[in-house]
Design an enzyme around this catalytic site. Structure first.
Site, PDB file in Angstrom:
ATOM      1  N   LYS A 111     -11.784 -10.007   0.204  1.00  0.00           N
ATOM      2  CA  LYS A 111     -11.231  -9.267   1.349  1.00  0.00           C
ATOM      3  C   LYS A 111     -12.256  -9.278   2.475  1.00  0.00           C
ATOM      4  CE  LYS A 111      -8.487  -5.045   1.666  1.00  0.00           C
ATOM      5  NZ  LYS A 111      -8.428  -3.673   1.138  1.00  0.00           N
TER       6      LYS A 111
HETATM    7  C1  E4P Z   1      -5.768  -1.726   2.120  1.00  0.00           C
HETATM    8  O1  E4P Z   1      -5.908  -2.825   1.679  1.00  0.00           O
HETATM    9  C2  E4P Z   1      -6.834  -0.747   2.289  1.00  0.00           C
HETATM   10  O2  E4P Z   1      -7.637  -0.742   1.145  1.00  0.00           O
HETATM   11  C3  E4P Z   1      -6.319   0.634   2.532  1.00  0.00           C
HETATM   12  O3  E4P Z   1      -4.982   0.656   2.776  1.00  0.00           O
HETATM   13  C4  E4P Z   1      -7.147   1.372   3.535  1.00  0.00           C
HETATM   14  O4  E4P Z   1      -6.494   2.363   4.192  1.00  0.00           O
HETATM   15  P1  E4P Z   1      -6.358   3.856   3.707  1.00  0.00           P
HETATM   16  O5  E4P Z   1      -7.537   4.159   2.789  1.00  0.00           O
HETATM   17  O6  E4P Z   1      -6.370   4.680   4.925  1.00  0.00           O
HETATM   18  O7  E4P Z   1      -5.070   3.903   2.943  1.00  0.00           O
END
Ligand code: E4P
Length: 217
Positions: free
Chosen positions: A83
């Protein structure tokens, strides 16, 4: 439509598996930190629980170090996906990693324009965030629809799969599904919310009352 779970909590992943809906897992540094566990060890355990794409995020901000970290992460398990944040340095890293056959997930995408370069550089996934924008009063139906349309116009659709991330409500899941997103990622609680409706509970009560009434007459 595929469902990924956005967690590093093994009990939550087990609960999702019991519903038969874990197609993959996404994590980010804050999710791993929340569990207070070792990044590599946690991700390898998840890879052994779920046979699907498991995203682990790089920490570096410069392309050279992102590539180094990405190569390491990809080597941990065949299910690992690297990622990478949507920045100019991130795009350089995606380009280099894709050329080596490494699967990437470009994260922190907040506009259709940002979704174009990950696709042109053969990232397997792109993660447009929903909840952060809707909390700010923005409409995400058009945002996701625009990404789907752009991908369809230029042959990226299905090759770079759209993971709608930071989903907070069942309605957001529906909006993304209607627009044609490939994947949803969110936590266990939101998936559990998709299984609930006040009328379902009311109906159960009505039917059980009727049954009990019949038996006692
Ligand atoms: C997505 O891949 C992220 O890990 C995640 O959605 C981050 O956002 P959040 O922690 O605000 O949900």
């Amino acid at each position: 439509m595929k469902f990924f779970i956005d967690t590093a909590n093994l009990e939550e992943i087990e609960e999702m598996s019991a519903y038969g809906i874990v197609d993959g897992v996404t994590t980010n540094p804050s999710i791993i930190a929340r569990e207070g566990k070792d990044l590599k060890e946690t991700l390898i355990r998840i890879c052994n629980m779920v046979d699907g794409p498991i995203s682990g995020e790089v920490l570096a901000l410069d392309a050279e170090t992102m590539i180094k970290e990405g190569l390491e992460i990809a080597g941990w398990h065949r299910n690992m996906v690297v990622k990478i944040p949507m920045t100019p340095e991130g795009i350089k890293a995606v380009r280099a990693l894709s050329a080596k056959g490494i699967r990437t997930n470009v994260t922190l995408v907040f506009s259709p324009a940002q979704a174009i370069l990950p696709a042109k550089n053969h990232s397997l996934f792109v993660s447009p965030f929903i909840g952060w924008k809707e909390a700010n009063g923005e409409d995400c139906k058009t945002y996701i629809q625009n990404i789907v349309d752009i991908y369809k116009n230029y042959g990226f659709y299905g090759k770079t799969q759209i993971i709608c991330a930071a989903i907070r409500t069942p309605k957001q899941i529906v909006d993304c599904a209607v627009a044609g997103a490939d994947i949803i990622t969110t936590g266990l609680a939101v998936y559990q919310d998709t299984m609930k409706h006040a009328y379902t509970n009311q109906g159960i009560g009505t039917f059980i009352d009727a049954w009990n009434h019949t038996i006692t007459e």
